[in-house]
Design a protein around this motif. Structure first.
Motif, PDB file in Angstrom:
ATOM      1  N   GLY A   1      37.711  33.152  40.970  1.00  0.00           N
ATOM      2  CA  GLY A   1      38.097  34.579  40.562  1.00  0.00           C
ATOM      3  C   GLY A   1      36.728  35.128  39.883  1.00  0.00           C
ATOM      4  O   GLY A   1      35.955  34.867  40.026  1.00  0.00           O
TER       5      GLY A   1
ATOM      6  N   SER B   1      29.399  42.588  36.368  1.00  0.00           N
ATOM      7  CA  SER B   1      30.646  41.934  37.015  1.00  0.00           C
ATOM      8  C   SER B   1      30.464  40.243  36.561  1.00  0.00           C
ATOM      9  O   SER B   1      29.478  39.752  36.086  1.00  0.00           O
TER      10      SER B   1
ATOM     11  N   VAL C   1      39.997  40.134  38.856  1.00  0.00           N
ATOM     12  CA  VAL C   1      40.033  40.285  40.308  1.00  0.00           C
ATOM     13  C   VAL C   1      40.167  38.673  40.740  1.00  0.00           C
ATOM     14  O   VAL C   1      39.777  37.711  40.041  1.00  0.00           O
ATOM     15  N   PRO C   2      41.398  38.425  41.680  1.00  0.00           N
ATOM     16  CA  PRO C   2      41.739  37.118  42.103  1.00  0.00           C
ATOM     17  C   PRO C   2      40.681  36.607  43.009  1.00  0.00           C
ATOM     18  O   PRO C   2      39.614  37.137  43.492  1.00  0.00           O
ATOM     19  N   GLN C   3      41.064  35.268  43.348  1.00  0.00           N
ATOM     20  CA  GLN C   3      39.981  34.277  44.131  1.00  0.00           C
ATOM     21  C   GLN C   3      39.693  34.956  45.380  1.00  0.00           C
ATOM     22  O   GLN C   3      38.647  35.163  45.763  1.00  0.00           O
ATOM     23  N   ASP C   4      40.842  35.483  46.147  1.00  0.00           N
ATOM     24  CA  ASP C   4      40.598  35.903  47.324  1.00  0.00           C
ATOM     25  C   ASP C   4      39.920  37.252  47.503  1.00  0.00           C
ATOM     26  O   ASP C   4      38.732  37.537  48.277  1.00  0.00           O
ATOM     27  N   LYS C   5      40.109  38.119  46.429  1.00  0.00           N
ATOM     28  CA  LYS C   5      38.936  39.494  46.449  1.00  0.00           C
ATOM     29  C   LYS C   5      37.646  38.975  46.237  1.00  0.00           C
ATOM     30  O   LYS C   5      36.525  39.603  46.781  1.00  0.00           O
ATOM     31  N   MET C   6      37.369  38.076  45.193  1.00  0.00           N
ATOM     32  CA  MET C   6      35.927  37.459  44.888  1.00  0.00           C
ATOM     33  C   MET C   6      35.164  36.805  46.073  1.00  0.00           C
ATOM     34  O   MET C   6      34.158  37.031  46.342  1.00  0.00           O
TER      35      MET C   6
ATOM     36  N   ALA D   1      35.904  37.681  49.196  1.00  0.00           N
ATOM     37  CA  ALA D   1      35.728  38.792  50.149  1.00  0.00           C
ATOM     38  C   ALA D   1      34.303  39.378  49.380  1.00  0.00           C
ATOM     39  O   ALA D   1      33.449  39.912  50.266  1.00  0.00           O
ATOM     40  N   LEU D   2      33.987  39.531  48.404  1.00  0.00           N
ATOM     41  CA  LEU D   2      32.929  40.264  47.595  1.00  0.00           C
ATOM     42  C   LEU D   2      31.686  39.502  47.999  1.00  0.00           C
ATOM     43  O   LEU D   2      30.579  39.993  48.193  1.00  0.00           O
TER      44      LEU D   2
ATOM     45  N   GLN E   1      37.839  45.228  36.123  1.00  0.00           N
ATOM     46  CA  GLN E   1      39.236  44.508  36.296  1.00  0.00           C
ATOM     47  C   GLN E   1      39.226  43.193  36.573  1.00  0.00           C
ATOM     48  O   GLN E   1      38.071  42.685  37.220  1.00  0.00           O
TER      49      GLN E   1
END
Length: 222
Positions: free
Chosen positions: A110, A24, A118-123, A125-126, A116
């Motif tokens: 991000g 990642s 991944v946008p800022q909000d998803k990262m 959250a991770l 894939q």
């Protein structure tokens, strides 16, 4: 000093290789970090086997495209750093997220996750998920929980057994005491019972002997 074309090609090649090998990637704006904060962040990355690179957005974009990702790093604001996770997919975002809590000079922008973009909000959250190392600790604790409970049960059984053995070991001593006192009392009672009839028998025999003696001494009359 501007980098030469050969230097740029070397950087792009190294970054492209990092993109290909990474589990990642997390991108972050690191503007305003102090030297101490930057050193602390790099140490955390090293401990988690994460490769952290800082490069121009154009070079990051070119390297990502060579690795097969349709990424435009120019969309990111600020000075961009890329954290490549080699083993733990969560580690790059997790470390950046923890640093962002301690200082306002780190912003997750991000990343790339499971092949894939991944946008800022998803990262972000991770970054709030437990790391792989933390998950292992939770798993180990869950696995050993029944074992520890079983061990406690066995220990309770052992303690109960030991207490029972101590109680049983003390019982013969008290019974022995009772038996020691009993023989001393019983013969005395038996002696009293035996002697009483003997005395009576002697008393009964005495009159019979006197009567016989008198009868023998008597002279028959004509």
């Amino acid at each position: 000093m501007p980098k030469t074309r050969i230097q740029k090609e070397t950087i792009v090649s190294e970054l492209s290789d990092a993109f290909k090998k990474a589990a990642s990637v997390a991108f972050a704006d690191y503007r305003g970090l102090t030297v101490l904060q930057a050193d602390e962040m790099r140490k955390k990355f090293r401990d988690a086997n994460v490769d952290y690179r800082v490069a121009k957005k154009s070079l990051l974009t070119l390297a990502a495209k060579q690795a097969g990702y349709d990424l435009d790093a120019k969309q990111f604001n600020g000075m961009v750093g890329a954290a490549f996770g080699r083993e733990d997919e969560i580690a790059p975002a997790k470390i950046l997220g923890d640093m962002a809590k301690a200082t306002e000079h780190i912003t997750i922008l991000g990343g790339i996750f499971e092949g894939q973009i991944v946008p800022q909000d998803k990262m972000i959250a991770l970054s709030k998920l437990p790391s792989k190392q933390q998950l292992r600790g939770i798993l180990v604790g869950t696995m050993y929980a029944p074992v520890s409970a079983f061990a406690r049960v066995l220990n309770a059984i052992r303690e109960a057994r030991e207490a029972s053995e101590v109680k049983l070991a003390g019982a013969p001593a008290s019974e022995a005491k009772a038996e020691e006192s009993a023989p001393a009392d019983v013969p005395a009672a038996e002696a009293a019972v035996v002697e009483a009839p003997k005395a009576g028998a002697d008393a009964a025999e005495a009159p019979a002997d006197s009567a016989q003696e008198n009868a023998m001494n008597e002279t028959p009359t004509a």
